[in-house]
Design a protein around this motif. Structure first.
Motif, mmCIF file in Angstrom:
data_model
loop_
_atom_site.group_PDB
_atom_site.id
_atom_site.type_symbol
_atom_site.label_atom_id
_atom_site.label_comp_id
_atom_site.label_asym_id
_atom_site.label_seq_id
_atom_site.Cartn_x
_atom_site.Cartn_y
_atom_site.Cartn_z
ATOM 1 N N PHE A 10 0.843 -1.189 0.000
ATOM 2 C CA PHE A 10 0.000 0.000 0.000
ATOM 3 C C PHE A 10 0.877 1.236 0.000
ATOM 4 N N GLU A 11 0.495 2.203 -0.816
ATOM 5 C CA GLU A 11 1.194 3.485 -0.886
ATOM 6 C C GLU A 11 0.211 4.581 -0.522
ATOM 7 N N HIS A 12 0.634 5.499 0.358
ATOM 8 C CA HIS A 12 -0.217 6.596 0.819
ATOM 9 C C HIS A 12 0.203 7.907 0.172
ATOM 10 N N TYR A 13 -0.805 8.687 -0.237
ATOM 11 C CA TYR A 13 -0.550 9.956 -0.909
ATOM 12 C C TYR A 13 -1.473 11.031 -0.357
ATOM 13 N N ASP A 14 -0.980 12.261 -0.329
ATOM 14 C CA ASP A 14 -1.833 13.389 0.028
ATOM 15 C C ASP A 14 -2.497 13.930 -1.246
ATOM 16 N N LYS A 15 -3.259 14.990 -1.092
ATOM 17 C CA LYS A 15 -4.045 15.515 -2.216
ATOM 18 C C LYS A 15 -3.164 15.949 -3.390
ATOM 19 N N ALA A 16 -2.080 16.656 -3.126
ATOM 20 C CA ALA A 16 -1.207 17.118 -4.207
ATOM 21 C C ALA A 16 -0.586 15.929 -4.939
ATOM 22 N N GLU A 17 -0.148 14.940 -4.199
ATOM 23 C CA GLU A 17 0.430 13.742 -4.819
ATOM 24 C C GLU A 17 -0.625 12.974 -5.606
ATOM 25 N N ALA A 18 -1.868 12.951 -5.094
ATOM 26 C CA ALA A 18 -2.957 12.260 -5.787
ATOM 27 C C ALA A 18 -3.220 12.886 -7.152
ATOM 28 N N ARG A 19 -3.174 14.205 -7.233
ATOM 29 C CA ARG A 19 -3.366 14.888 -8.527
ATOM 30 C C ARG A 19 -2.339 14.395 -9.541
ATOM 31 N N ASP A 20 -1.102 14.197 -9.083
ATOM 32 C CA ASP A 20 -0.041 13.742 -9.978
ATOM 33 C C ASP A 20 -0.249 12.293 -10.428
ATOM 34 N N LEU A 21 -1.107 11.553 -9.739
ATOM 35 C CA LEU A 21 -1.386 10.150 -10.068
ATOM 36 C C LEU A 21 -2.713 9.989 -10.808
ATOM 37 N N ARG A 22 -3.204 11.042 -11.407
ATOM 38 C CA ARG A 22 -4.509 11.050 -12.065
ATOM 39 C C ARG A 22 -4.654 9.897 -13.066
ATOM 40 N N ALA A 23 -3.642 9.657 -13.886
ATOM 41 C CA ALA A 23 -3.726 8.593 -14.892
ATOM 42 C C ALA A 23 -3.827 7.218 -14.232
ATOM 43 N N VAL A 24 -3.143 7.014 -13.131
ATOM 44 C CA VAL A 24 -3.210 5.734 -12.407
ATOM 45 C C VAL A 24 -4.599 5.557 -11.798
ATOM 46 N N VAL A 25 -5.123 6.623 -11.209
ATOM 47 C CA VAL A 25 -6.470 6.580 -10.617
ATOM 48 C C VAL A 25 -7.501 6.213 -11.682
ATOM 49 N N GLU A 26 -7.403 6.827 -12.860
ATOM 50 C CA GLU A 26 -8.359 6.522 -13.935
ATOM 51 C C GLU A 26 -8.197 5.082 -14.421
ATOM 52 N N GLU A 27 -6.968 4.612 -14.539
ATOM 53 C CA GLU A 27 -6.726 3.232 -14.963
ATOM 54 C C GLU A 27 -7.374 2.245 -13.989
ATOM 55 N N ILE A 28 -7.162 2.468 -12.699
ATOM 56 C CA ILE A 28 -7.756 1.574 -11.704
ATOM 57 C C ILE A 28 -9.276 1.617 -11.784
ATOM 58 N N TYR A 29 -9.841 2.813 -11.926
ATOM 59 C CA TYR A 29 -11.292 2.938 -12.048
ATOM 60 C C TYR A 29 -11.799 2.120 -13.244
ATOM 61 N N CYS A 30 -11.179 2.304 -14.406
ATOM 62 C CA CYS A 30 -11.650 1.613 -15.616
ATOM 63 C C CYS A 30 -11.510 0.102 -15.509
ATOM 64 N N ARG A 31 -10.502 -0.366 -14.796
ATOM 65 C CA ARG A 31 -10.297 -1.809 -14.614
ATOM 66 C C ARG A 31 -11.174 -2.374 -13.495
ATOM 67 N N SER A 32 -11.738 -1.499 -12.656
ATOM 68 C CA SER A 32 -12.566 -1.936 -11.527
ATOM 69 C C SER A 32 -14.055 -1.909 -11.834
ATOM 70 N N TYR A 33 -14.490 -0.904 -12.556
ATOM 71 C CA TYR A 33 -15.918 -0.685 -12.804
ATOM 72 C C TYR A 33 -16.293 -1.029 -14.242
ATOM 73 N N VAL A 34 -15.814 -2.170 -14.719
ATOM 74 C CA VAL A 34 -16.025 -2.591 -16.101
ATOM 75 C C VAL A 34 -17.519 -2.675 -16.419
ATOM 76 N N GLU A 35 -18.286 -3.344 -15.582
ATOM 77 C CA GLU A 35 -19.728 -3.514 -15.841
ATOM 78 C C GLU A 35 -20.470 -2.185 -15.738
ATOM 79 N N ALA A 36 -20.149 -1.376 -14.734
ATOM 80 C CA ALA A 36 -20.824 -0.090 -14.568
ATOM 81 C C ALA A 36 -20.561 0.809 -15.771
ATOM 82 N N ILE A 37 -19.327 0.834 -16.236
ATOM 83 C CA ILE A 37 -18.987 1.644 -17.407
ATOM 84 C C ILE A 37 -19.732 1.133 -18.635
ATOM 85 N N ALA A 38 -19.810 -0.189 -18.785
ATOM 86 C CA ALA A 38 -20.508 -0.782 -19.932
ATOM 87 C C ALA A 38 -22.001 -0.472 -19.922
#
Length: 193
Positions: A10-38
């Motif tokens: 597990f890696e912990h990030y604050d808000k500023a660091e989270a902004r820099d990880l936007r692409a990773v956050v979106e990737e995880i979302y798309c790989r997690s919510y496959v049915e909801a997105i469909a």
């Protein structure tokens, strides 16, 4: 008993660091919510989700967001985040408590240290059912100094709902967030500490 994957970290990030990880956050979302997105529900579209994420991580917002990313051998496989509610938090707008005798004003009174809002928790489809969601949940909440935590869940999301109840959450009411196309959600509470 569920066995966590070897190499889980597990890696912990604050808000500023989270902004820099936007692409990773979106990737995880798309790989997690496959049915909801469909389903093509506009609330679940990646663009709508990322607009909410951008609002949460907006530097102008006063929230103290904490993001936790789960990785297996360096690969992002899940995430969770939340923040402590500030006094007069908009989170409680439109809240309808289940208990008609409850003191609504007392329930929603925030100090900045009373309630932690757990906003998201998700695990990529290929890593679900391995205990990662529970481990993410506990990793984030076990570190929190607040008295209680709250989250919102769709009433018909029986899989997530059952897990939340098993993890100590209880329903206290409903609300509809102010996001466009947001559904009415159940409000759950869990004592911390």
């Amino acid at each position: 008993m569920t066995t966590l994957p070897v190499g889980l970290e597990f890696e912990h990030y604050d808000k500023a660091e989270a902004r820099d990880l936007r692409a990773v956050v979106e990737e995880i979302y798309c790989r997690s919510y496959v049915e909801a997105i469909a389903s093509r529900d506009t609330f679940d579209e990646p663009e709508a989700f990322m607009a909410r994420f951008d609002a949460y991580t907006n530097p102008a917002q006063m929230s103290r967001l904490e993001l936790v990313i789960a990785r297996v051998d360096g690969e992002p496989v899940g995430q969770t985040w939340g923040w402590p509610l500030r006094p007069n938090a908009a989170w409680w707008g439109n809240l309808e408590l289940d208990d008609p005798d409850a003191d609504r004003a007392e329930f929603i009174a925030e100090t900045g240290r009373r309630t932690f809002a757990l906003s998201e928790i998700m695990v990529c489809a290929e890593y679900q059912n391995h205990g990662i969601a529970h481990a993410l949940h506990d990793d984030l909440l076990d570190r929190r100094p607040e008295e209680r935590a709250t989250l919102l869940v769709e009433p018909d999301n029986s899989r997530a709902y059952a897990k939340y109840v098993k993890w100590g959450w209880r329903r206290v009411g409903t609300l509809r967030p102010r996001w466009p196309e947001a559904p009415r959600l159940d409000v759950l509470i869990r004592d911390l500490g």
